[in-house]
Motif scaffolding. Structure first.
Motif, PDB file in Angstrom:
ATOM      1  N   ALA A 154      -4.784  -9.584   0.802  1.00  0.00           N
ATOM      2  CA  ALA A 154      -5.771  -8.983   0.459  1.00  0.00           C
ATOM      3  C   ALA A 154      -5.858  -7.914  -0.567  1.00  0.00           C
ATOM      4  O   ALA A 154      -5.397  -6.918  -0.033  1.00  0.00           O
ATOM      5  CB  ALA A 154      -6.408  -8.515   1.665  1.00  0.00           C
ATOM      6  N   HIS A 155      -6.184  -8.039  -1.720  1.00  0.00           N
ATOM      7  CA  HIS A 155      -5.983  -6.976  -2.747  1.00  0.00           C
ATOM      8  C   HIS A 155      -6.980  -5.799  -2.446  1.00  0.00           C
ATOM      9  O   HIS A 155      -8.005  -6.054  -2.002  1.00  0.00           O
ATOM     10  CB  HIS A 155      -6.014  -7.503  -4.303  1.00  0.00           C
ATOM     11  CG  HIS A 155      -4.827  -8.505  -4.430  1.00  0.00           C
ATOM     12  ND1 HIS A 155      -3.586  -8.127  -4.382  1.00  0.00           N
ATOM     13  CD2 HIS A 155      -4.930  -9.897  -4.371  1.00  0.00           C
ATOM     14  CE1 HIS A 155      -2.907  -9.156  -4.816  1.00  0.00           C
ATOM     15  NE2 HIS A 155      -3.571 -10.406  -4.631  1.00  0.00           N
ATOM     16  N   ALA A 156      -6.660  -4.628  -3.046  1.00  0.00           N
ATOM     17  CA  ALA A 156      -7.550  -3.544  -2.968  1.00  0.00           C
ATOM     18  C   ALA A 156      -8.846  -3.872  -3.476  1.00  0.00           C
ATOM     19  O   ALA A 156      -8.961  -4.531  -4.794  1.00  0.00           O
ATOM     20  CB  ALA A 156      -6.784  -2.585  -3.533  1.00  0.00           C
ATOM     21  N   ASP A 157      -9.969  -3.386  -3.079  1.00  0.00           N
ATOM     22  CA  ASP A 157     -11.331  -3.591  -3.999  1.00  0.00           C
ATOM     23  C   ASP A 157     -11.518  -2.561  -4.812  1.00  0.00           C
ATOM     24  O   ASP A 157     -11.829  -1.284  -4.227  1.00  0.00           O
ATOM     25  CB  ASP A 157     -12.339  -3.715  -2.808  1.00  0.00           C
ATOM     26  CG  ASP A 157     -13.611  -3.878  -3.275  1.00  0.00           C
ATOM     27  OD1 ASP A 157     -13.660  -4.045  -4.574  1.00  0.00           O
ATOM     28  OD2 ASP A 157     -14.673  -3.839  -2.639  1.00  0.00           O
ATOM     29  N   ALA A 175       2.129   0.623  -3.335  1.00  0.00           N
ATOM     30  CA  ALA A 175       2.343   1.836  -2.080  1.00  0.00           C
ATOM     31  C   ALA A 175       1.157   1.358  -1.055  1.00  0.00           C
ATOM     32  O   ALA A 175       1.110   1.482   0.166  1.00  0.00           O
ATOM     33  CB  ALA A 175       2.221   3.074  -2.410  1.00  0.00           C
ATOM     34  N   TYR A 176       0.028   1.278  -1.705  1.00  0.00           N
ATOM     35  CA  TYR A 176      -1.075   0.972  -0.877  1.00  0.00           C
ATOM     36  C   TYR A 176      -1.117  -0.209  -0.036  1.00  0.00           C
ATOM     37  O   TYR A 176      -1.499  -0.257   1.222  1.00  0.00           O
ATOM     38  CB  TYR A 176      -2.471   0.698  -1.896  1.00  0.00           C
ATOM     39  CG  TYR A 176      -3.791   0.031  -1.146  1.00  0.00           C
ATOM     40  CD1 TYR A 176      -4.630   0.480  -0.489  1.00  0.00           C
ATOM     41  CD2 TYR A 176      -3.856  -1.658  -1.490  1.00  0.00           C
ATOM     42  CE1 TYR A 176      -5.449  -0.047   0.030  1.00  0.00           C
ATOM     43  CE2 TYR A 176      -4.810  -2.081  -0.959  1.00  0.00           C
ATOM     44  CZ  TYR A 176      -5.628  -1.600   0.023  1.00  0.00           C
ATOM     45  OH  TYR A 176      -6.776  -2.231   0.600  1.00  0.00           O
ATOM     46  N   HIS A 177      -0.578  -1.281  -0.612  1.00  0.00           N
ATOM     47  CA  HIS A 177      -0.478  -2.411   0.348  1.00  0.00           C
ATOM     48  C   HIS A 177       0.706  -2.256   1.415  1.00  0.00           C
ATOM     49  O   HIS A 177       0.514  -2.757   2.600  1.00  0.00           O
ATOM     50  CB  HIS A 177       0.254  -3.709  -0.648  1.00  0.00           C
ATOM     51  CG  HIS A 177      -0.983  -4.259  -1.268  1.00  0.00           C
ATOM     52  ND1 HIS A 177      -2.040  -5.112  -0.749  1.00  0.00           N
ATOM     53  CD2 HIS A 177      -1.001  -4.269  -2.581  1.00  0.00           C
ATOM     54  CE1 HIS A 177      -2.590  -5.461  -1.784  1.00  0.00           C
ATOM     55  NE2 HIS A 177      -2.373  -5.035  -2.840  1.00  0.00           N
ATOM     56  N   LEU A 178       1.735  -1.461   1.118  1.00  0.00           N
ATOM     57  CA  LEU A 178       2.899  -1.210   2.052  1.00  0.00           C
ATOM     58  C   LEU A 178       2.025  -0.495   3.261  1.00  0.00           C
ATOM     59  O   LEU A 178       2.403  -0.923   4.609  1.00  0.00           O
ATOM     60  CB  LEU A 178       4.021  -0.237   1.680  1.00  0.00           C
ATOM     61  CG  LEU A 178       4.522  -1.358   0.355  1.00  0.00           C
ATOM     62  CD1 LEU A 178       5.750  -0.678  -0.277  1.00  0.00           C
ATOM     63  CD2 LEU A 178       5.073  -2.654   1.039  1.00  0.00           C
ATOM     64  N   ILE A 179       1.291   0.566   2.999  1.00  0.00           N
ATOM     65  CA  ILE A 179       0.727   1.552   3.743  1.00  0.00           C
ATOM     66  C   ILE A 179      -0.269   0.633   4.988  1.00  0.00           C
ATOM     67  O   ILE A 179      -0.257   0.792   5.957  1.00  0.00           O
ATOM     68  CB  ILE A 179      -0.039   2.669   3.136  1.00  0.00           C
ATOM     69  CG1 ILE A 179       1.195   3.584   2.587  1.00  0.00           C
ATOM     70  CG2 ILE A 179      -0.708   3.434   4.390  1.00  0.00           C
ATOM     71  CD1 ILE A 179       0.565   4.597   1.542  1.00  0.00           C
TER      72      ILE A 179
END
Lengths: 310, 310
Positions: free
Chosen positions: B211-214, B297-301
């Protein structure tokens, strides 16, 4: 434990203080079982600090703090499950931690070291647990000989190290004796307190945690036969069998004990053929040592055959 | 995977050929997450042979045969379960295998290396899988610079090594790209094919496995905005989202992307405060690199917060 998986190793523990003869015993058992079928794991390899760091921290190698005991435990569990590990390596000659070593599973795993029974999880990994406690003066002679010949210490350094380790020995090594199935004590004969080789006597304390080999066919109660089994109490007051083998046991009697033990594990007779008689190899034969090795190997072979351990 | 255990680390994979920027990316992500909360695991440490042995065997480090991949897999599984490992260490400066290193669990584990997606069991250990594939001429410039500056090779040696590794690269490294969630390709801008730093463009292929960042709030379709998202086909014909970030993205726009990403993970705002703006640290800022680090990093968080990954 009524059955065993064919693909998981049989695990022997040999624990005792420094200089108690762990490596000698492990090496002898490995040659009986076949060197290529045995992994030897020395827990010294799991030292956290090299020699210099231990000195700076004023820690002896007997201190659990000095070891990666959680990693040792992890590796024991993995090896017992038949998995490989990348084992650390401590070089006793230089006191340095060096390149690790890949250990692929083999049918037998012999673990020898100072703190092999430290945690419950570790203790659960063994099929058979030995604790070595030679007479203290004898241990010191052994240790001085080994550390000056192989580890680059002077006699005075070894004596100082023995002294410095006394408290850690009481605190960390000795308490592990309670977990052993067999306690092995080598000691000089009464007429020669300086003996440290072939004429040593040995005493096995056999705890009732194990189905011991039935030696009754060769036990005749004759005090000069060189081998006897007696009921006794351990230092904690608990009942144990005591097997005594004299350094002066006659050759013929020692052979009879050997024959009896092999007859109890007929499936393993091919090992005997390959290894030949115990103690061969040019050195003076110590019957107590050779029979000790064979008695322990007997238990491991039994375990490998899927016989219930207790 | 609807919930996550608090006590098991979030695991990121960064795989790519030698000189693709794995370490740079991993280090940048580690500073965003907080260096003390991150374990960095370099799979080169699991080399079975040191430099001399590889030369004797005529093996390149791209060859799976050269690595203890079973041990790497074992360690990934243990670390993912929140257990410590005793990690081998390969010294790139000397080409030697040296004293291993104790790795205690931390909240994040960043794994970077050549063969990190080699087996299915390994691939199952990751929360997010990145594959780096910079333009080949750029990779060679990066590799020459690094290997001559840090690993004691001459320029000619590096070029020979690149040539010698071509077959292994196709056989062993490239096939792993199919397992990545995000493929990252740095490349020079059209007007400057020799660029290898801050002005590089980056293209992310975003596979629908994640689910990628929007990013829609800052995507305006303006060709000069320096960032755009497009539907495209991967080289295998499968549909992917393609995110392009230009090295010339205006500062203000890059900040807006940064603000947007942090707003999507408000619980982690304390990290932003501590880290400051990306790219700080004296060096020339590469917006494509900094935003790539932040997106990962966004995905990991998100994963650490227990959000479902797909």
């Amino acid at each position: 434990m009524s059955t065993r998986h064919d693909d998981r190793p049989i695990v022997l523990g040999i624990v005792g203080d420094s200089g108690t003869g762990k490596t000698t015993l492990a090496t002898g058992i490995a040659s009986i079982l076949g060197r290529h079928r045995v992994n030897l794991l020395r827990t010294d390899d799991y030292l956290r600090y090299d020699r210099r760091e231990r000195r700076l921290r004023r820690l002896t190698a007997l201190d659990p703090e000095c070891h990666h005991l959680d990693i040792l435990e992890q590796h024991l569990r993995l090896l017992r499950e038949g998995r490989p590990v990348l084992k650390p390596v401590y070089d006793h000659a230089t006191g340095a931690l060096v390149r690790p070593e890949y250990l692929a599973p083999r049918p037998y795993l012999l673990v020898e070291g100072l703190l092999g029974y430290h945690s419950r999880a570790m203790r659960r990994c063994y099929d058979l647990k030995i604790f070595l406690e030679p007479e203290e003066a004898l241990r010191q002679r052994w240790k001085i000989r080994r550390d000056t010949a192989q580890r680059g210490y002077s006699r005075e350094q070894v004596l100082r190290r023995i002294e410095r380790r006394r408290a850690d020995r009481e605190a960390h090594i000795h308490p592990q004796r309670v977990f052993a199935d067999i306690l092995v004590r080598f000691r000089p004969p009464e007429d020669d307190p300086e003996e440290s080789g072939a004429r040593l006597d040995v005493r096995h304390l056999l705890r009732p945690t194990l189905a011991h080999a039935d030696l009754s066919p060769i036990l005749d109660g004759n005090p000069r036969s060189g081998i006897r089994l007696e009921l006794a109490r351990d230092i904690d007051g608990k009942p144990v069998d005591v097997l005594e083998i004299s350094g002066d046991i006659p050759e013929a009697r020692a052979r009879r004990v050997e024959d009896l033990l092999w007859s109890l594990i007929p499936e393993a007779s091919y090992l005997r053929g390959r290894v030949g008689s115990y103690g061969s190899g040019g050195r003076e034969i110590s019957h107590p040592l050779a029979l000790t090795q064979l008695l322990i190997a007997y238990h491991l072979i039994k375990a490998a055959q899927g016989v219930v351990a207790i």
